[in-house]
Design a protein around this motif. Structure first.
Motif, mmCIF file in Angstrom:
data_model
loop_
_atom_site.group_PDB
_atom_site.id
_atom_site.type_symbol
_atom_site.label_atom_id
_atom_site.label_comp_id
_atom_site.label_asym_id
_atom_site.label_seq_id
_atom_site.Cartn_x
_atom_site.Cartn_y
_atom_site.Cartn_z
ATOM 1 N N ARG A 74 0.840 -1.216 0.000
ATOM 2 C CA ARG A 74 0.000 0.000 0.000
ATOM 3 C C ARG A 74 0.866 1.255 0.000
ATOM 4 N NH1 ARG A 74 -5.423 0.627 1.086
ATOM 5 N NH2 ARG A 74 -6.621 -1.238 1.633
ATOM 6 N N ILE B 134 -6.352 -2.160 -9.344
ATOM 7 C CA ILE B 134 -5.832 -2.308 -7.981
ATOM 8 C C ILE B 134 -6.882 -1.898 -6.963
ATOM 9 C CG2 ILE B 134 -4.104 -1.450 -6.336
ATOM 10 C CD1 ILE B 134 -2.188 -1.159 -8.726
ATOM 11 N N ASP B 135 -7.589 -0.796 -7.224
ATOM 12 C CA ASP B 135 -8.617 -0.305 -6.289
ATOM 13 C C ASP B 135 -9.759 -1.301 -6.138
ATOM 14 O OD1 ASP B 135 -7.185 1.971 -5.787
ATOM 15 O OD2 ASP B 135 -8.270 3.217 -7.238
ATOM 16 N N ASP C 1 -4.817 4.889 -15.640
ATOM 17 C CA ASP C 1 -6.099 4.774 -14.937
ATOM 18 C C ASP C 1 -6.595 3.337 -14.834
ATOM 19 O OD1 ASP C 1 -6.139 7.468 -14.534
ATOM 20 O OD2 ASP C 1 -7.471 7.922 -16.225
ATOM 21 N N TYR D 15 -9.554 -4.536 -6.491
ATOM 22 C CA TYR D 15 -9.032 -5.630 -5.657
ATOM 23 C C TYR D 15 -9.004 -5.235 -4.185
ATOM 24 C CZ TYR D 15 -5.551 -8.316 -3.129
ATOM 25 O OH TYR D 15 -4.903 -9.035 -2.158
ATOM 26 N N LEU D 16 -8.548 -4.017 -3.891
ATOM 27 C CA LEU D 16 -8.469 -3.567 -2.496
ATOM 28 C C LEU D 16 -9.847 -3.537 -1.837
ATOM 29 C CD1 LEU D 16 -5.823 -0.684 -2.776
ATOM 30 C CD2 LEU D 16 -5.503 -2.976 -1.843
ATOM 31 N N GLU D 17 -10.872 -3.177 -2.607
ATOM 32 C CA GLU D 17 -12.242 -3.145 -2.070
ATOM 33 C C GLU D 17 -12.764 -4.543 -1.761
ATOM 34 O OE1 GLU D 17 -14.668 -1.096 -4.856
ATOM 35 O OE2 GLU D 17 -13.589 0.812 -4.666
ATOM 36 N N LEU E 146 2.035 2.772 -3.325
ATOM 37 C CA LEU E 146 1.079 3.478 -4.183
ATOM 38 C C LEU E 146 1.094 4.960 -3.839
ATOM 39 C CD1 LEU E 146 -1.859 0.922 -3.865
ATOM 40 C CD2 LEU E 146 -0.415 1.267 -5.883
ATOM 41 N N ARG F 204 -4.682 1.478 -12.141
ATOM 42 C CA ARG F 204 -5.048 1.962 -10.807
ATOM 43 C C ARG F 204 -6.435 1.474 -10.418
ATOM 44 N NH1 ARG F 204 -2.924 4.651 -6.085
ATOM 45 N NH2 ARG F 204 -4.602 3.857 -4.798
ATOM 46 N N ARG F 205 -7.360 1.478 -11.371
ATOM 47 C CA ARG F 205 -8.716 1.008 -11.077
ATOM 48 C C ARG F 205 -8.713 -0.481 -10.737
ATOM 49 N NH1 ARG F 205 -10.426 4.375 -15.333
ATOM 50 N NH2 ARG F 205 -10.492 2.602 -16.780
#
Length: 309
Positions: A174, A204-205, A198, A207-209, A177, A201-202
């Motif tokens: 984390r 990765i986001d 983009d 996956y994090l959610e 980033l 990054r999306r």
């Protein structure tokens, strides 16, 4: 072959230890490379012990002849060592002797006479843009668990969309980033900043959610089914599944996505120096292989499309 620990004296062993320390702290070579270099030198000194009929000292090395080195290389060749491995052996020996010369311990011209074995030039096999994108997007179709599908899409997006090695992608935390950029720890612990487009990054986001595990800032992002750090082997197996689903050749691997990143950037006018920085290559000559890849692709298109091809 005897162990070089019994083939050398204390002075020699001290110099070897100092050399290995320099490889790590000054040249910042990867641990695997340092181990391989040390193993190559160990085998050379053990060979010299038998070849010269006694323990190897600095005096032995100072009196070294090109014929002695050729005899060692010939022995290694009879042990089915390939040209690429022999080239690494020679590189290890030259590194050690350059170290001794810099330290004012001894100097010899014997190694300068030995030519590096000729290596077959192999070009990376890049995927097409459609194949590379399909490798990432098809993941959701063959994986029923949303968070695992999102994880694999994010990892593969980093390989193709940011040009990361698989080990680099799996080491991302984390804290790496930084908005639109990613801090990458490459070979030898070298740090570089890579822009995050983009779509990467999306990925990765998302996956994090969806990730069910607590992810601390300094720990790797990508986790296995039970929460441990994701294994490269699992990513390789996923890509093997995708090859079957998409009918891709065996050359379609996680690393092929990194090759595709570089090749596609170059084909769209990307600057070679910039691509070198993005890939984390220490030498521009390593990056220049992609100019051959792109030329080969253009020639292939020409042969297929030209009326007289």
């Amino acid at each position: 072959m005897a162990d070089s620990a019994f083939a050398t004296d204390d002075v020699m062993r001290a110099q070897i230890s100092l050399w290995q320390r320099e490889l790590g702290s000054v040249r910042r070579l990867a641990d695997n490379t340092i181990e391989a270099y040390a193993r190559d030198l160990d085998q050379f000194l053990a060979f010299l012990c038998t070849h010269t009929g006694g323990p190897v000292s600095l005096v032995t090395l100072a009196d070294l002849r090109a014929a002695d080195i050729r005899a060692f290389m010939a022995r290694r060749r009879t042990e089915s060592l390939g040209s690429r491995s022999l080239a690494r052996v020679l590189s290890a020996l030259k590194s050690f002797f350059r170290f001794l010369e810099r330290e004012g311990v001894l100097a010899t011209e014997a190694l300068n006479i030995i030519r590096t074995p000729r290596l077959a030039r192999t070009l990376p096999k890049a995927l097409t843009v459609v194949e590379a994108r399909g490798t990432i997007t098809t993941t959701a179709a063959i994986e029923e668990r949303p968070w695992i599908a999102a994880r694999d899409m994010a990892v593969l997006s980093l390989c193709y969309g940011a040009g990361l090695r698989i080990a680099e992608a799996l080491a991302v935390t984390r804290s790496d980033l930084e908005g639109t950029a990613l801090r990458v720890t490459g070979k030898g612990g070298k740090i570089r900043l890579v822009p995050l487009i983009d779509t990467v990054r999306r990925a990765i986001d998302v996956y994090l959610e969806l990730c069910p595990f607590k992810l601390w800032p300094e720990e790797p992002l990508f986790r296995g089914l039970r929460g441990g750090v994701l294994s490269p082997r699992l990513v390789q197996l996923r890509v093997a599944q995708l090859r079957g689903a998409l009918g891709l050749p065996p050359s379609a691997t996680p690393h092929a996505l990194r090759h595709s990143f570089a090749t596609h950037l170059l084909s769209r006018g990307g600057d070679l120096r910039a691509i070198q920085e993005l890939l984390g290559h220490a030498s521009l000559s390593t990056t220049q292989i992609y100019t051959a890849v792109d030329t080969e692709r253009l020639l292939d298109s020409y042969r297929k499309a030209h009326p007289r091809g």
